[in-house]
Design a protein around this motif. Structure first.
Motif, short mmCIF file in Angstrom:
data_model
loop_
_atom_site.label_atom_id
_atom_site.label_comp_id
_atom_site.label_asym_id
_atom_site.label_seq_id
_atom_site.Cartn_x
_atom_site.Cartn_y
_atom_site.Cartn_z
N ARG A 219 0.81 -1.22 0.00
CA ARG A 219 0.00 0.00 0.00
C ARG A 219 0.84 1.27 0.00
N ARG A 221 3.02 4.40 -0.98
CA ARG A 221 3.17 5.18 -2.19
C ARG A 221 4.56 4.91 -2.79
N GLY A 222 4.60 4.67 -4.08
CA GLY A 222 5.87 4.38 -4.73
C GLY A 222 6.29 2.92 -4.67
N MET A 246 9.92 7.52 -1.59
CA MET A 246 9.20 7.57 -0.32
C MET A 246 10.17 8.00 0.76
#
Length: 278
Positions: A219, A221-222, A246
């Motif tokens: 989950r 980001r990136g 991140m």
């Protein structure tokens, strides 16, 4: 790899076995499930280990990983790190172009095209001739000579990138040979290296499939781009190689999560300055 290639055979069969082993490896490299960039990087690590031993050093795989993957902007690698960096640069450069200047000494690079143009015969013969020419002209530049020989082999076989094979199978004594002795050593080395590379490719394909299966569970980001990097690099430090995607904390948590899912491994065994990869 068929048993008749991997089993011991009389010396007279070595040329045939080497050609057959490379033909099988060629098919393996073309398989979509094999993470080709990662395979080249892992083979580059093995080649660098062999080359630093030729230089009289005893750095192992984890030493070389530390020497390169823990570098930050502006840091300069030590002797072992320079060798590993040479190989990593070589595998990134398309063989249709000249190898980067930090792979080969400028004097060797200036003569490389002539050596490759003068080489004749089968692909392994051409690679052997280029290796001999480079070592004769630059006897203390074994790493660069081996890179150039592997680049010659890749070009002859129509491979888009250098696949490090020769270095891991040739001894310092082999490199001092000439003529039929050097040719025989290169054929033996390529037989063994192709067998090892095919086995490694199968292992990495399985590990890559596992990573791709668990990727949808991530989950952060990136995370998707981070997964792509794991599929292309031998190892990486989350605080160096992922912090453009991140935060440092998120990068470390992502790596720990992937380890818990059995998707990647931690190589160093340390509690800090960790390195992760397939």
């Amino acid at each position: 790899m068929p048993d008749w290639i991997t089993s011991a055979r009389p010396e007279g069969d070595e040329r045939f076995r080497a050609g057959a082993a490379l033909a099988v490896l060629d098919q393996v490299l073309a398989h979509d499930d094999v993470p080709a960039a990662l395979l080249r990087a892992r083979l580059a690590l093995s080649a660098a280990c062999a080359c630093v031993q030729i230089l009289g050093r005893h750095d192992g795989p984890n030493d070389l990983r530390d020497a390169v993957h823990l570098l930050r902007a502006g840091d300069r690698p030590g002797p072992a790190g320079i060798v590993f960096t040479q190989w990593l640069r070589a595998i990134d450069a398309p063989v249709s172009t000249h190898l980067p200047s930090d792979c080969l000494p400028s004097d060797m690079a200036d003569r490389a095209s002539d050596w490759q143009a003068e080489a004749t015969g089968a692909p392994i013969d051409c690679a052997t001739q280029v290796l001999h020419a480079a070592l004769s002209a630059f006897p203390r530049q074994e790493t660069a000579a081996l890179i150039l020989a592997d680049a010659t082999l890749a070009r002859q076989l129509g491979w888009p990138h250098v696949v490090p094979l020769l270095a891991a199978g040739l001894t310092p004594s082999d490199l001092s040979q000439t003529g039929p002795e050097l040719s025989a050593a290169c054929h033996r080395a390529l037989t063994g290296a192709s067998i090892q590379a095919a086995g490694l490719a199968a292992d990495l394909a399985s590990r890559a499939a596992r990573l791709r299966r668990v990727a949808p569970k991530l989950r952060a980001r990136g995370a998707g781009r981070a997964v792509d990097r794991f599929l292309a690099r031998d190892a990486l430090s989350p605080s160096i190689a992922l912090t453009d995607l991140m935060s440092d904390r998120a990068a470390r948590r992502l790596c720990d999560r992937l380890v818990s899912l059995d998707a990647i491994r931690e190589f160093s065994g340390r509690s800090s300055f960790r390195l992760y990869g397939l």
